[in-house]
Motif scaffolding. Sequence first.
Motif, PDB file in Angstrom:
ATOM      1  N   UNK A 272      31.874  32.025  48.873  1.00  0.00           N
ATOM      2  CA  UNK A 272      30.526  32.723  49.513  1.00  0.00           C
ATOM      3  C   UNK A 272      31.502  33.680  50.299  1.00  0.00           C
ATOM      4  N   UNK A 273      32.942  33.667  50.424  1.00  0.00           N
ATOM      5  CA  UNK A 273      33.473  34.937  51.214  1.00  0.00           C
ATOM      6  C   UNK A 273      33.867  35.818  50.322  1.00  0.00           C
ATOM      7  N   UNK A 274      33.253  36.923  49.872  1.00  0.00           N
ATOM      8  CA  UNK A 274      33.864  37.999  49.039  1.00  0.00           C
ATOM      9  C   UNK A 274      34.783  38.712  49.533  1.00  0.00           C
ATOM     10  N   UNK A 275      36.096  38.780  48.884  1.00  0.00           N
ATOM     11  CA  UNK A 275      37.311  39.557  49.568  1.00  0.00           C
ATOM     12  C   UNK A 275      37.335  40.927  49.010  1.00  0.00           C
ATOM     13  N   UNK A 276      37.357  42.098  49.779  1.00  0.00           N
ATOM     14  CA  UNK A 276      37.300  43.241  49.233  1.00  0.00           C
ATOM     15  C   UNK A 276      38.469  43.595  48.233  1.00  0.00           C
ATOM     16  N   UNK A 277      38.140  44.709  47.211  1.00  0.00           N
ATOM     17  CA  UNK A 277      39.069  44.770  46.210  1.00  0.00           C
ATOM     18  C   UNK A 277      40.400  45.278  46.722  1.00  0.00           C
ATOM     19  N   UNK A 278      40.289  46.200  47.879  1.00  0.00           N
ATOM     20  CA  UNK A 278      41.552  46.662  48.444  1.00  0.00           C
ATOM     21  C   UNK A 278      42.381  45.735  48.904  1.00  0.00           C
ATOM     22  N   UNK A 279      41.759  44.618  49.572  1.00  0.00           N
ATOM     23  CA  UNK A 279      42.581  43.525  49.954  1.00  0.00           C
ATOM     24  C   UNK A 279      43.313  42.697  48.701  1.00  0.00           C
ATOM     25  N   UNK A 280      42.264  42.435  47.803  1.00  0.00           N
ATOM     26  CA  UNK A 280      43.088  41.564  46.875  1.00  0.00           C
ATOM     27  C   UNK A 280      44.303  42.706  46.081  1.00  0.00           C
ATOM     28  N   UNK A 281      44.015  44.073  46.002  1.00  0.00           N
ATOM     29  CA  UNK A 281      45.226  44.751  45.343  1.00  0.00           C
ATOM     30  C   UNK A 281      46.390  44.775  46.273  1.00  0.00           C
ATOM     31  N   UNK A 282      45.958  44.695  47.674  1.00  0.00           N
ATOM     32  CA  UNK A 282      47.221  44.598  48.593  1.00  0.00           C
ATOM     33  C   UNK A 282      48.058  43.417  48.549  1.00  0.00           C
ATOM     34  N   UNK A 283      47.253  42.408  48.366  1.00  0.00           N
ATOM     35  CA  UNK A 283      47.730  40.928  48.019  1.00  0.00           C
ATOM     36  C   UNK A 283      48.865  40.859  46.858  1.00  0.00           C
ATOM     37  N   UNK A 284      48.068  41.657  45.701  1.00  0.00           N
ATOM     38  CA  UNK A 284      48.853  41.378  44.719  1.00  0.00           C
ATOM     39  C   UNK A 284      50.362  42.444  44.600  1.00  0.00           C
ATOM     40  N   UNK A 285      50.240  43.429  45.568  1.00  0.00           N
ATOM     41  CA  UNK A 285      51.405  44.207  45.875  1.00  0.00           C
ATOM     42  C   UNK A 285      52.604  43.297  46.457  1.00  0.00           C
ATOM     43  N   UNK A 286      51.902  42.471  47.498  1.00  0.00           N
ATOM     44  CA  UNK A 286      52.938  41.897  48.415  1.00  0.00           C
ATOM     45  C   UNK A 286      53.525  40.844  47.399  1.00  0.00           C
ATOM     46  N   UNK A 287      52.904  40.015  46.728  1.00  0.00           N
ATOM     47  CA  UNK A 287      53.444  38.937  46.000  1.00  0.00           C
ATOM     48  C   UNK A 287      52.995  39.176  44.531  1.00  0.00           C
TER      49      UNK A 287
END
Length: 314
Positions: A272-287
């Motif tokens: 119920x808490x959609x995460x913006x695509x840009x945040x998901x992409x940033x997460x993937x770059x970090x780890x």
Amino acid sequence: MNLSHGYGRTPSPEDAERLLRAALDAGVALFDTAALYGFGANEELVGRVLGPRRDDVVLASKCGLAGVDGRRVLDGRPETIVRTCDAALARLGTDVIDVYYLHRLDRAVPVEESVGALAGLVTAGKVRAVGLSEVSATTLRRAHAVHPVAALQNEYSLWSRNPELGTLEATRELGVALVAFSPLARGLLTADPPRPSALPERDIRRSMPRFDAANYPGNLALAHALDALAREAGVTLAQLALAWVLSRGEHVLAVPGTRSVEHLHENLATLAAPVPERVLAAAGRILNAGTVRGPRYGAATREEIDTESYDDAG
């Protein structure tokens, strides 16, 4: 698994049952166990709790790994699979298992023979669908040619990207669900990451290189960076990690484990808490596979794992 096996001290039967009932009440409809977990104790636990509401859930278990005379034994022979299934049905208190996985590939037994035994269980009405666990795209295709594979359960998370070397695409192509286990990086991607020095002696993470003194500080720093990103997005670190896994494809599912009712509800709130695509992409770059420190398993365990590996890919 962590209610009966693998992560040090296990909760009391009462607390474990309370957690499973809370999951049922919250609408969780997929429960995943195995003969190995607690050497049968977890299947008994799940059977006790789910029995009265068996028709409300998809029940998954696994064969091919089990406890024999107090030892962990890998055995994918057809006769062993059939025997393990019969024992599982008795422990689970049911006449059919919805998804039955081959827990590990037994390299001494062609996967076609192991899957043939699973297909026989489907024909016998003891199993509804066949699954595989910790196998490569090549093995998946070989198995799928014998009998349709409904689900492939491999480790997949921000820090374990092995499915991206083949099985993510193969499952999509074949119409197989990719079930991501350990989507929270074995507790790292939570508000209370483990302290390796405080882990109980029998905790499986003690043998995992990513938790050793040389690698864990670097991995923990990456988790802290992800936590800051999650806070900016208004979600918890666990929710960010789960949202990332679920974003990898419509056919990707996640099976996070927990011992806490509070964490159970936190995990479910991800939907119920959609995460913006840009945040998901940033997460993937970090780890990712390039930034994580250490292989996911030690050398001995890697010998029995069939999945593609970044360690092998270089």
